[in-house]
Design a protein around this motif. Sequence first.
Motif, PDB file in Angstrom:
ATOM      1  N   PHE A   9      -2.730   4.183  -2.957  1.00 11.22           N
ATOM      2  CA  PHE A   9      -2.597   3.673  -1.889  1.00 11.22           C
ATOM      3  C   PHE A   9      -4.336   2.892  -1.516  1.00 11.22           C
ATOM      4  O   PHE A   9      -4.142   1.745  -1.210  1.00 11.22           O
ATOM      5  N   LYS A  10      -5.422   3.513  -1.942  1.00 10.77           N
ATOM      6  CA  LYS A  10      -6.811   3.183  -1.782  1.00 10.77           C
ATOM      7  C   LYS A  10      -6.937   1.784  -2.722  1.00 10.77           C
ATOM      8  O   LYS A  10      -7.391   0.839  -2.084  1.00 10.77           O
ATOM      9  N   THR A  46      -2.609   9.253  -2.737  1.00  8.92           N
ATOM     10  CA  THR A  46      -3.750   8.436  -1.878  1.00  8.92           C
ATOM     11  C   THR A  46      -4.549   7.332  -2.678  1.00  8.92           C
ATOM     12  O   THR A  46      -5.216   6.592  -2.308  1.00  8.92           O
ATOM     13  N   MET A  77       0.768  -1.246   0.062  1.00  4.81           N
ATOM     14  CA  MET A  77      -0.123  -0.061   0.077  1.00  4.81           C
ATOM     15  C   MET A  77       0.871   1.195   0.007  1.00  4.81           C
ATOM     16  O   MET A  77       0.383   2.406  -0.006  1.00  4.81           O
ATOM     17  N   ASN A  88       5.766  -2.543   7.630  1.00  8.88           N
ATOM     18  CA  ASN A  88       4.367  -2.724   7.747  1.00  8.88           C
ATOM     19  C   ASN A  88       3.936  -4.173   7.565  1.00  8.88           C
ATOM     20  O   ASN A  88       4.132  -4.510   6.425  1.00  8.88           O
ATOM     21  N   GLU A 119      -5.124  -1.010  -1.107  1.00  5.73           N
ATOM     22  CA  GLU A 119      -5.701  -1.266   0.378  1.00  5.73           C
ATOM     23  C   GLU A 119      -6.896  -2.312  -0.149  1.00  5.73           C
ATOM     24  O   GLU A 119      -7.143  -3.305   0.492  1.00  5.73           O
ATOM     25  N   GLN A 149      -2.122   7.200   9.206  1.00  5.87           N
ATOM     26  CA  GLN A 149      -3.209   7.818   9.374  1.00  5.87           C
ATOM     27  C   GLN A 149      -4.485   7.065   8.808  1.00  5.87           C
ATOM     28  O   GLN A 149      -5.650   7.399   9.346  1.00  5.87           O
ATOM     29  N   ASN A 150      -4.182   5.954   8.293  1.00 10.24           N
ATOM     30  CA  ASN A 150      -5.326   5.051   8.134  1.00 10.24           C
ATOM     31  C   ASN A 150      -5.427   3.824   8.861  1.00 10.24           C
ATOM     32  O   ASN A 150      -5.994   2.876   8.695  1.00 10.24           O
ATOM     33  N   GLY A 151      -4.820   3.859  10.060  1.00  9.46           N
ATOM     34  CA  GLY A 151      -5.077   3.044  11.227  1.00  9.46           C
ATOM     35  C   GLY A 151      -4.267   1.609  10.945  1.00  9.46           C
ATOM     36  O   GLY A 151      -4.549   0.757  11.533  1.00  9.46           O
ATOM     37  N   TYR A 152      -3.182   1.627  10.135  1.00 12.53           N
ATOM     38  CA  TYR A 152      -2.373   0.520  10.063  1.00 12.53           C
ATOM     39  C   TYR A 152      -1.172   0.529  11.094  1.00 12.53           C
ATOM     40  O   TYR A 152      -0.937   1.053  11.724  1.00 12.53           O
ATOM     41  N   ASN A 162       0.593   7.666   5.451  1.00 13.02           N
ATOM     42  CA  ASN A 162      -0.540   7.439   5.109  1.00 13.02           C
ATOM     43  C   ASN A 162      -1.136   5.931   5.620  1.00 13.02           C
ATOM     44  O   ASN A 162      -2.097   5.993   6.004  1.00 13.02           O
ATOM     45  N   LEU A 163      -0.092   5.146   5.936  1.00  9.44           N
ATOM     46  CA  LEU A 163      -0.381   3.983   6.723  1.00  9.44           C
ATOM     47  C   LEU A 163      -0.967   4.097   8.193  1.00  9.44           C
ATOM     48  O   LEU A 163      -1.919   3.954   8.571  1.00  9.44           O
TER      49      LEU A 163
END
Length: 403
Positions: A66-67, A63, A57, A149, A70, A118-121, A115-116
């Motif tokens: 990234f999405k 982004t 990701m 990650n 994901e 901020q998106n809760g990873y 990004n990871l």
Amino acid sequence: MQKTIQKFDFLVVGGGIFGITAVIELAKRKYRAALINPDSIPHHLAASTDVTKAVRMEYGSDTSYFKMAEICVQRWKDWNDLFNTKLYHEVGFLMLCKSHLNSEHQHFEKHSYDNLIQNGYRAQRLNREDLKKQFPGINSLAFEDACYNPDAGYAESGLTVEVLKRYARSLGVSVCEGQTLKEMVINSGKVQGIKTKEGTTFYCDHAIIAAGSSTPYVIPELSPYMKSTGHPVFWVKPENPMHFNASRFPVFTVDISNSGWYGFPFLPKHGIIKFAKHAAGTVIHPDKDDRHVGQENIRDLRTMLQYAFPELKDAPLVNTRLCLYTDTLDGHFWIDNHPDIKGLSVSTGGSGHAFKMAPLLGELTADMAEGKSHPFSKRFRWRHLTSDSLQAEEARCVTDRRL
Ligand SMILES: Cc1cc2nc3c(=O)[nH]c(=O)nc-3n(C[C@H](O)[C@H](O)[C@H](O)COP(=O)(O)OP(=O)(O)OC[C@H]3O[C@@H](n4cnc5c(N)ncnc54)[C@H](O)[C@@H]3O)c2cc1C
């Protein structure tokens, strides 16, 4: 003598990951679909035919990719269940940074990490001590910073294409191996079918060209916007793989946006560790040019191993391969209908980073062919690119972001 095959709604040219996911999606939408490819699928020279492709990701500040990634990470796991085969191995992804994460040299890593988080990873930042303890095969002194990650890994790409071919057949797709597009049959600006080098004519309402790095040769009006580039791949055989097993050595990047280097954990099935370079590459013709990996590339590999993985610096090199990107000048995929010829579409432009998106590529292509838009399709549309177009893929090591 020309052989004629029954008429199809869709004929897909090219059984790599773009073509095979497209024909499966079209069959699921109840179209009569066929797929052609020279020799066999997976084809030994196809970009999709390899032992591993990274599934990450980590796309820097982008982004949208990234999405997309994901969604794909989850769908790879669904495919593992659907096909009862481990296509995707969630072994984690480690970004090694020569400089501090906040330095201007680590833009890709810094934004990927942000990004990871901020998106809760569950991404972790590692200092030299952590790196040494957790990943003993890595020379921790060479790297000031690192991010790990666990929600990432690699896909067995050749195996995936093999499994998807069987699945396509089970959905009623006519998979025609040993058929090579020679020319398209076009009447009054509309595709009627294609003729193959092997002497067969396939009639269809709609043809989709997914011929990888051959695409700009099949559709020359694409050649100003994309090119076929060769990128070296190396297999080394570790004397002792203990520190390089997936549990202690995930998919990794070695300061990638500045060096291009990345690789994979030890693969017990093949007894090797794979390294490759995500950089500018060399422009080569897919059918005419030599795909030999030269001594300069091998010296480059040895230099990298020396400072990053000293245990591997003299490990035997058991295989090298020049693998081809279908490189668009901006690094975005190319999935759209031909602007002038009806019933003709293109699905290509992987630019060295599309395999991970396999679980989304089919619907992107089918929606496009049906004239629908898709949440992610806008940047893949037919577009005007020039030598000033900038490479979007932030992990890629290219000078001034230009190819
Ligand atoms: C070295 C390397 C490393 C990569 N690493 C990664 C990675 O880690 N992660 C990731 O996500 N992506 C990665 N990629 C990118 C990814 O592999 C590609 O984007 C993707 O596989 C391209 O698929 P494709 O279907 O467009 O092309 P291909 O897989 O090349 O398939 C094209 C097919 O078209 C067929 N064909 C060609 N001409 C004709 C014709 N005239 N008639 C009929 N059929 C024809 C070919 O035989 C072939 O089977 C990498 C690529 C390379 C080269």
